[in-house]
Design a protein around this motif. Sequence first.
Motif, PDB file in Angstrom:
ATOM      1  N   THR A   1       1.721  -0.430   8.809  1.00  0.00           N
ATOM      2  CA  THR A   1       2.719  -1.484   8.562  1.00  0.00           C
ATOM      3  C   THR A   1       2.182  -2.868   8.934  1.00  0.00           C
ATOM      4  O   THR A   1       1.290  -2.996   9.790  1.00  0.00           O
ATOM      5  N   PRO A   2       2.777  -3.913   8.345  1.00  0.00           N
ATOM      6  CA  PRO A   2       2.405  -5.280   8.750  1.00  0.00           C
ATOM      7  C   PRO A   2       2.673  -5.500  10.237  1.00  0.00           C
ATOM      8  O   PRO A   2       1.919  -6.210  10.910  1.00  0.00           O
TER       9      PRO A   2
ATOM     10  N   GLN B   1      -0.455  -0.320   2.042  1.00  0.00           N
ATOM     11  CA  GLN B   1       0.497  -1.179   1.344  1.00  0.00           C
ATOM     12  C   GLN B   1      -0.088  -2.578   1.148  1.00  0.00           C
ATOM     13  O   GLN B   1      -0.846  -3.064   1.981  1.00  0.00           O
ATOM     14  N   HIS B   2       0.369  -3.230   0.074  1.00  0.00           N
ATOM     15  CA  HIS B   2      -0.138  -4.560  -0.279  1.00  0.00           C
ATOM     16  C   HIS B   2       0.026  -5.547   0.890  1.00  0.00           C
ATOM     17  O   HIS B   2      -0.887  -6.330   1.190  1.00  0.00           O
ATOM     18  N   GLU B   3       1.162  -5.500   1.563  1.00  0.00           N
ATOM     19  CA  GLU B   3       1.446  -6.449   2.651  1.00  0.00           C
ATOM     20  C   GLU B   3       0.453  -6.268   3.803  1.00  0.00           C
ATOM     21  O   GLU B   3       0.071  -7.233   4.463  1.00  0.00           O
TER      22      GLU B   3
END
Length: 394
Positions: free
Chosen positions: A257-258, A280-282
């Motif tokens: 996760t970010p 994930q992109h973020e």
Amino acid sequence: MTTTPAPTRTPLSLFVLGQGSDPRSERGVECPGDLPPASDPALVERARRAKAALGERVFVLGHHYQRDEVIQFADVTGDSFKLAREAAARPEAEYIVFCGVHFMAESADILTSAAQKVVLPDLAAGCSMADMARLAQVEDCWDVLADAGVADVTVPVTYMNSSADIKAFCGREGGVVCTSSNAKKVLEWAFARGEKVLFLPDQHLGRNTAVLEMGIGLDECVLYDPHQVNGGLSVEKLRAAKMILWKGHCSVHGRFTPEAVTDVRTRVPGVKVIVHPECQHEVVLMADEVGSTEFIIKAVESAPPGTRWAVGTELNLVQRLAKAHPEQEITFLEQHVCYCSTMNRIDLPHLVWALENLVDGHVVNQVTVDADTEHHALVALQRMLDLPGETTKD
Ligand code: SF4
């Protein structure tokens, strides 16, 4: 794709190991004969003896995400495509024991000769990402694209982490296979042949490559959900899109996760965050470096001593990297991500069981791909191998 029929009985030890618990979602979980108990202190010696008895007739492949107890018996380690090619380069090995997951064993069977037999020590070692794209779903999607009038300007591209029949679909429909190292090059090839790409099965690798490496807008990417009518997309959206991303993801990499990136930067001053493009992109946007498993290993190996790393990939690999490079500070990016559970199904008892059966002349858990599927999957793989620089890459 076919696998050798599941034999007769399921020993108690298999259930103890957690198998057979969900027969609807597990393929071929039974294994014949007696699996040695995990507590057997002689397992390492038994594996050593069986491997020595087989000599050059067996070649053991160990994926980077495998447990240490298994990796110690690998003749070669690497990512899935490297391993399949290593197997193909050993025609003298009658048996290829693939310590990895099901789609990898399929790829090895496709690339090796008909005389070589590929064994997956536990047939329940699947891949959740590969299982998110079934052939019938992809064929339905292609019909949706045809109804929207865009199938003939769309090139299907599948990640190596897909089943043999999805690779074969791509081969039949003018498409190609990619790896996490060459996804950009493959997308360039695809966009030279069509206006759109249908990217299977990992939305994150597709989005990250398209947006960050090809300059395609996020608004030009749409997500096709196989569990919704028409993928949950209108005809207008499909016509406007450049990248049609399949709604699939890796159960391990998709969990970083970010917040974990922010957290590690607070805890470890000067840390370099390095992640896999299946994230994930973020997360990828926030990372310092992004690349395949081989890229991550090389980046860590070549960094100056004292470099602080937070690594976002599978935990077995990160732990091995940390052990091999005590001169660097290596930490795992996310505290709430664990091992790839399907990869971890290949343990020492299953490896011993497979090897000892081979010594006794029984080929167990053979993975075979039927001739038609193999032919079309090879077409898609060959298109990738024909790209400049691909045949010499490891
Ligand atoms: S790490 Fe992800 S892509 Fe690799 S086998 Fe596990 S679920 Fe599949």
